[in-house]
Design a protein around this motif. Sequence first.
Motif, PDB file in Angstrom:
ATOM      1  N   CYS A 256       0.834  -1.211   0.000  1.00 14.71           N
ATOM      2  CA  CYS A 256       0.000   0.000   0.000  1.00 14.71           C
ATOM      3  C   CYS A 256       0.864   1.255   0.000  1.00 14.71           C
ATOM      4  O   CYS A 256       0.582   2.215  -0.735  1.00 14.71           O
ATOM      5  CB  CYS A 256      -0.925  -0.010   1.211  1.00 14.71           C
ATOM      6  SG  CYS A 256      -2.145  -1.352   1.200  1.00 14.71           S
TER       7      CYS A 256
ATOM      8  N   HIS B  65       2.547   1.986  -3.340  1.00  5.36           N
ATOM      9  CA  HIS B  65       1.635   2.547  -4.338  1.00  5.36           C
ATOM     10  C   HIS B  65       0.826   3.723  -3.771  1.00  5.36           C
ATOM     11  O   HIS B  65      -0.272   4.011  -4.254  1.00  5.36           O
ATOM     12  CB  HIS B  65       0.688   1.461  -4.841  1.00  5.36           C
ATOM     13  CG  HIS B  65       1.368   0.414  -5.659  1.00  5.36           C
ATOM     14  ND1 HIS B  65       1.744   0.603  -6.966  1.00  5.36           N
ATOM     15  CD2 HIS B  65       1.760  -0.851  -5.340  1.00  5.36           C
ATOM     16  CE1 HIS B  65       2.327  -0.478  -7.430  1.00  5.36           C
ATOM     17  NE2 HIS B  65       2.352  -1.382  -6.470  1.00  5.36           N
ATOM     18  N   ALA B  66       1.395   4.400  -2.786  1.00  2.00           N
ATOM     19  CA  ALA B  66       0.659   5.478  -2.105  1.00  2.00           C
ATOM     20  C   ALA B  66       0.301   6.633  -3.029  1.00  2.00           C
ATOM     21  O   ALA B  66      -0.619   7.406  -2.732  1.00  2.00           O
ATOM     22  CB  ALA B  66       1.478   5.996  -0.919  1.00  2.00           C
TER      23      ALA B  66
ATOM     24  N   PRO C  74      -2.868   6.068  -8.270  1.00  2.00           N
ATOM     25  CA  PRO C  74      -4.333   5.920  -8.225  1.00  2.00           C
ATOM     26  C   PRO C  74      -4.872   4.750  -9.035  1.00  2.00           C
ATOM     27  O   PRO C  74      -6.068   4.456  -8.970  1.00  2.00           O
ATOM     28  CB  PRO C  74      -4.836   7.262  -8.777  1.00  2.00           C
ATOM     29  CG  PRO C  74      -3.711   7.789  -9.592  1.00  2.00           C
ATOM     30  CD  PRO C  74      -2.461   7.315  -8.931  1.00  2.00           C
TER      31      PRO C  74
ATOM     32  N   ARG D 182      -6.490   0.165  -6.644  1.00  2.00           N
ATOM     33  CA  ARG D 182      -7.746   0.376  -5.915  1.00  2.00           C
ATOM     34  C   ARG D 182      -8.045  -0.893  -5.110  1.00  2.00           C
ATOM     35  O   ARG D 182      -8.249  -1.957  -5.689  1.00  2.00           O
ATOM     36  CB  ARG D 182      -8.887   0.687  -6.895  1.00  2.00           C
ATOM     37  CG  ARG D 182      -8.592   1.905  -7.773  1.00  2.00           C
ATOM     38  CD  ARG D 182      -9.708   2.202  -8.756  1.00  2.00           C
ATOM     39  NE  ARG D 182      -9.975   1.082  -9.658  1.00  2.00           N
ATOM     40  CZ  ARG D 182      -9.283   0.827 -10.765  1.00  2.00           C
ATOM     41  NH1 ARG D 182      -8.265   1.600 -11.111  1.00  2.00           N
ATOM     42  NH2 ARG D 182      -9.601  -0.203 -11.533  1.00  2.00           N
TER      43      ARG D 182
ATOM     44  N   ASN E 163      -5.810   4.876   3.815  1.00  2.00           N
ATOM     45  CA  ASN E 163      -6.098   6.037   2.974  1.00  2.00           C
ATOM     46  C   ASN E 163      -5.375   7.287   3.468  1.00  2.00           C
ATOM     47  O   ASN E 163      -4.981   8.140   2.663  1.00  2.00           O
ATOM     48  CB  ASN E 163      -7.606   6.279   2.893  1.00  2.00           C
ATOM     49  CG  ASN E 163      -8.295   5.309   1.945  1.00  2.00           C
ATOM     50  OD1 ASN E 163      -7.655   4.734   1.064  1.00  2.00           O
ATOM     51  ND2 ASN E 163      -9.588   5.107   2.122  1.00  2.00           N
TER      52      ASN E 163
ATOM     53  N   ALA F 144      -1.947   7.536   1.961  1.00  2.00           N
ATOM     54  CA  ALA F 144      -1.857   7.660   0.502  1.00  2.00           C
ATOM     55  C   ALA F 144      -2.265   9.061   0.072  1.00  2.00           C
ATOM     56  O   ALA F 144      -2.867   9.814   0.841  1.00  2.00           O
ATOM     57  CB  ALA F 144      -2.751   6.613  -0.171  1.00  2.00           C
TER      58      ALA F 144
ATOM     59  N   GLN G  13      -7.089   5.166  -1.605  1.00  2.00           N
ATOM     60  CA  GLN G  13      -6.529   3.902  -2.063  1.00  2.00           C
ATOM     61  C   GLN G  13      -7.478   2.732  -1.806  1.00  2.00           C
ATOM     62  O   GLN G  13      -7.639   1.845  -2.641  1.00  2.00           O
ATOM     63  CB  GLN G  13      -5.190   3.672  -1.369  1.00  2.00           C
ATOM     64  CG  GLN G  13      -4.392   2.500  -1.887  1.00  2.00           C
ATOM     65  CD  GLN G  13      -3.038   2.419  -1.190  1.00  2.00           C
ATOM     66  OE1 GLN G  13      -2.987   2.248   0.013  1.00  2.00           O
ATOM     67  NE2 GLN G  13      -1.966   2.553  -1.956  1.00  2.00           N
TER      68      GLN G  13
END
Length: 251
Positions: A87, A90-91, A94, A97, A116, A119, A123
Amino acid sequence: MQPIPILNISIDPYRRQQLLGELKEGMVFTPNVDHLIKLQKDRIFYDAYQQAAYRLCDSRIILQLSRLTADPIPEQLAGSDIFPAFCQYHASNPEIRIFLLGGTQAGVGLAAQKLNQGATYSQVVGHYAPPFGFESDVEETQVILSQIQQSGANVLAVGVGAPKQEIWIATHRAALEALGVKLFFAIGKTIDFLAGETQRAPRWIQQSNLEWLYRFFQEPRRLFRRYFIEGPPFFLLFLRHMRGTYQNPWS
């Protein structure tokens, strides 16, 4: 990269940064001692494991024992570390998901909120705490699939414990892929850890190979059988593995 055989599965010898750069699709399972014992007895669980694209070493005990063999595992990659690391990796992406499935109703919401907050976008696009027995309930499964579809998630993290989570993912993989889900994590207690409903052992306890004892004192009634009755035969099985006398019950 050659997978490392441990009893009747193989473990992928990834290091964290290499793994995070490659995780794009498929099922991610994290075998530990409990899994390896169950894999000797549960054919459905074993068959689910054969479909996994990634099998990562969740256990420091397995990590340390592998160093007695010709093919040591390079690093522990526990699900409770790898999923949050994914997570964070890939913060700012977009295109990732995530849907969280598991935990309590309040807990999974808190876990989603925490991820979230870390991020630059929302996310986690959906979450759901399934009721007990959901895996055998056709109507409940349809509710879950509908929620995942409505969320637009392409990553699913399931934290309902083994072997339930791995079997559920494998059973419904085709339906989930048709909804756009590409990457699947089986993450055990990770949702509870993220929510703060269960405290994970401090790092020094993890590195001392005593995380299992820390967890036992948190949930002695639930974990006594796993750690003190079902777990010890693993060491005999591993000894047979080292001697070359172990036999896969499903081969």
